[in-house]
Motif scaffolding. Structure first.
Motif, PDB file in Angstrom:
ATOM      1  N   GLU A  30      -1.598 -10.897 -38.086  1.00 15.12           N
ATOM      2  CA  GLU A  30      -1.023 -10.951 -36.739  1.00 15.12           C
ATOM      3  C   GLU A  30      -0.209  -9.692 -36.433  1.00 15.12           C
ATOM      4  O   GLU A  30      -0.145  -9.257 -35.287  1.00 15.12           O
ATOM      5  CB  GLU A  30      -0.125 -12.184 -36.579  1.00 15.12           C
ATOM      6  N   TRP A  31       0.433  -9.113 -37.451  1.00 17.26           N
ATOM      7  CA  TRP A  31       1.207  -7.900 -37.238  1.00 17.26           C
ATOM      8  C   TRP A  31       0.297  -6.757 -36.808  1.00 17.26           C
ATOM      9  O   TRP A  31       0.607  -6.021 -35.876  1.00 17.26           O
ATOM     10  CB  TRP A  31       1.963  -7.511 -38.516  1.00 17.26           C
ATOM     11  N   TYR A  32      -0.846  -6.616 -37.480  1.00 19.64           N
ATOM     12  CA  TYR A  32      -1.787  -5.545 -37.141  1.00 19.64           C
ATOM     13  C   TYR A  32      -2.374  -5.746 -35.745  1.00 19.64           C
ATOM     14  O   TYR A  32      -2.539  -4.797 -34.988  1.00 19.64           O
ATOM     15  CB  TYR A  32      -2.917  -5.463 -38.178  1.00 19.64           C
ATOM     16  N   VAL A  33      -2.681  -6.983 -35.406  1.00 20.38           N
ATOM     17  CA  VAL A  33      -3.238  -7.287 -34.083  1.00 20.38           C
ATOM     18  C   VAL A  33      -2.222  -6.935 -33.001  1.00 20.38           C
ATOM     19  O   VAL A  33      -2.550  -6.255 -32.020  1.00 20.38           O
ATOM     20  CB  VAL A  33      -3.651  -8.780 -33.997  1.00 20.38           C
ATOM     21  N   SER A  34      -0.970  -7.356 -33.167  1.00 24.17           N
ATOM     22  CA  SER A  34       0.029  -7.073 -32.140  1.00 24.17           C
ATOM     23  C   SER A  34       0.366  -5.582 -32.091  1.00 24.17           C
ATOM     24  O   SER A  34       0.612  -5.036 -31.010  1.00 24.17           O
ATOM     25  CB  SER A  34       1.298  -7.901 -32.362  1.00 24.17           C
ATOM     26  N   HIS A  35       0.357  -4.916 -33.242  1.00 22.97           N
ATOM     27  CA  HIS A  35       0.620  -3.477 -33.272  1.00 22.97           C
ATOM     28  C   HIS A  35      -0.450  -2.722 -32.481  1.00 22.97           C
ATOM     29  O   HIS A  35      -0.134  -1.879 -31.627  1.00 22.97           O
ATOM     30  CB  HIS A  35       0.639  -2.989 -34.720  1.00 22.97           C
ATOM     31  N   ARG A  87      -0.104  -3.345 -28.738  1.00 22.94           N
ATOM     32  CA  ARG A  87       0.970  -2.560 -28.131  1.00 22.94           C
ATOM     33  C   ARG A  87       0.549  -1.114 -27.926  1.00 22.94           C
ATOM     34  O   ARG A  87       0.860  -0.500 -26.892  1.00 22.94           O
ATOM     35  CB  ARG A  87       2.225  -2.632 -28.985  1.00 22.94           C
ATOM     36  N   LEU A  88      -0.155  -0.538 -28.915  1.00 27.63           N
ATOM     37  CA  LEU A  88      -0.627   0.839 -28.770  1.00 27.63           C
ATOM     38  C   LEU A  88      -1.599   0.980 -27.603  1.00 27.63           C
ATOM     39  O   LEU A  88      -1.525   1.934 -26.828  1.00 27.63           O
ATOM     40  CB  LEU A  88      -1.298   1.311 -30.064  1.00 27.63           C
ATOM     41  N   LYS A  89      -2.521   0.027 -27.483  1.00 25.83           N
ATOM     42  CA  LYS A  89      -3.496   0.062 -26.386  1.00 25.83           C
ATOM     43  C   LYS A  89      -2.794  -0.073 -25.036  1.00 25.83           C
ATOM     44  O   LYS A  89      -3.107   0.652 -24.093  1.00 25.83           O
ATOM     45  CB  LYS A  89      -4.526  -1.052 -26.559  1.00 25.83           C
ATOM     46  N   ALA A  90      -1.825  -0.997 -24.956  1.00 21.74           N
ATOM     47  CA  ALA A  90      -1.083  -1.183 -23.703  1.00 21.74           C
ATOM     48  C   ALA A  90      -0.324   0.084 -23.336  1.00 21.74           C
ATOM     49  O   ALA A  90      -0.279   0.480 -22.162  1.00 21.74           O
ATOM     50  CB  ALA A  90      -0.122  -2.364 -23.833  1.00 21.74           C
ATOM     51  N   ARG A 138      -1.136   3.223 -24.185  1.00 24.74           N
ATOM     52  CA  ARG A 138      -2.107   4.227 -23.727  1.00 24.74           C
ATOM     53  C   ARG A 138      -2.531   3.956 -22.291  1.00 24.74           C
ATOM     54  O   ARG A 138      -2.642   4.875 -21.476  1.00 24.74           O
ATOM     55  CB  ARG A 138      -3.343   4.222 -24.634  1.00 24.74           C
ATOM     56  N   LEU A 139      -2.790   2.685 -21.980  1.00 22.33           N
ATOM     57  CA  LEU A 139      -3.222   2.335 -20.629  1.00 22.33           C
ATOM     58  C   LEU A 139      -2.102   2.550 -19.607  1.00 22.33           C
ATOM     59  O   LEU A 139      -2.351   3.029 -18.501  1.00 22.33           O
ATOM     60  CB  LEU A 139      -3.710   0.888 -20.592  1.00 22.33           C
ATOM     61  N   ALA A 140      -0.880   2.198 -19.960  1.00 26.34           N
ATOM     62  CA  ALA A 140       0.241   2.397 -19.033  1.00 26.34           C
ATOM     63  C   ALA A 140       0.424   3.878 -18.737  1.00 26.34           C
ATOM     64  O   ALA A 140       0.639   4.267 -17.584  1.00 26.34           O
ATOM     65  CB  ALA A 140       1.524   1.800 -19.621  1.00 26.34           C
ATOM     66  N   ILE A 141       0.315   4.721 -19.745  1.00 26.21           N
ATOM     67  CA  ILE A 141       0.459   6.165 -19.531  1.00 26.21           C
ATOM     68  C   ILE A 141      -0.663   6.681 -18.640  1.00 26.21           C
ATOM     69  O   ILE A 141      -0.428   7.473 -17.719  1.00 26.21           O
ATOM     70  CB  ILE A 141       0.482   6.899 -20.889  1.00 26.21           C
ATOM     71  N   ALA A 142      -1.891   6.218 -18.884  1.00 31.04           N
ATOM     72  CA  ALA A 142      -3.020   6.667 -18.058  1.00 31.04           C
ATOM     73  C   ALA A 142      -2.850   6.217 -16.610  1.00 31.04           C
ATOM     74  O   ALA A 142      -3.136   6.974 -15.680  1.00 31.04           O
ATOM     75  CB  ALA A 142      -4.329   6.129 -18.634  1.00 31.04           C
ATOM     76  N   MET A 163       0.910  -6.910 -20.713  1.00 31.78           N
ATOM     77  CA  MET A 163       1.789  -5.970 -21.407  1.00 31.78           C
ATOM     78  C   MET A 163       1.835  -4.629 -20.673  1.00 31.78           C
ATOM     79  O   MET A 163       2.890  -3.993 -20.599  1.00 31.78           O
ATOM     80  CB  MET A 163       1.330  -5.764 -22.847  1.00 31.78           C
ATOM     81  N   VAL A 164       0.691  -4.186 -20.142  1.00 31.38           N
ATOM     82  CA  VAL A 164       0.641  -2.929 -19.399  1.00 31.38           C
ATOM     83  C   VAL A 164       1.544  -3.019 -18.172  1.00 31.38           C
ATOM     84  O   VAL A 164       2.331  -2.110 -17.897  1.00 31.38           O
ATOM     85  CB  VAL A 164      -0.810  -2.581 -18.992  1.00 31.38           C
ATOM     86  N   ARG A 165       1.451  -4.115 -17.438  1.00 23.64           N
ATOM     87  CA  ARG A 165       2.294  -4.286 -16.255  1.00 23.64           C
ATOM     88  C   ARG A 165       3.777  -4.323 -16.637  1.00 23.64           C
ATOM     89  O   ARG A 165       4.623  -3.768 -15.934  1.00 23.64           O
ATOM     90  CB  ARG A 165       1.905  -5.542 -15.489  1.00 23.64           C
TER      91      ARG A 165
END
Length: 93
Positions: free
Chosen positions: A31-36, A39-42, A44-48, A84-86
């Protein structure tokens, strides 16, 4: 009444060299790896989205976020990741 013209924005996300990847620490629960990774994907998307001019969470619906993911070359995010992105856009202002 004035009508704003819709323009198509391109993403200026052409990197010279990708950043070196480091392995994640071993021994954590799955679960730690999945949430990590979520968060990284969110992030990247927020920055884009911010780079393309989406500065308010109300303008970042799931369709817009998934279209941005397709443009930058990552898998379409889940509904949780879109939330998470929002949240990142909301608290990043």
């Amino acid at each position: 009444m004035a009508v704003a013209a819709m323009t198509t924005m391109t993403l200026p996300l052409q990197f010279e060299q990708p950043l070196p990847k480091k392995p994640l620490p071993a021994g954590r629960p799955r679960e730690w790896y999945v949430s990590h990774n979520r968060r990284l994907k969110a992030m990247r998307l927020a920055i884009a989205l911010l780079d393309t001019g989406v500065y308010h969470p109300a303008h970042a619906d799931n369709h817009t976020i998934r279209a941005t993911a397709e443009r930058i070359g990552i898998h379409p995010p889940s509904d949780i990741t879109c939330r998470m992105v929002r949240a990142l856009i909301r608290y990043g202002r």
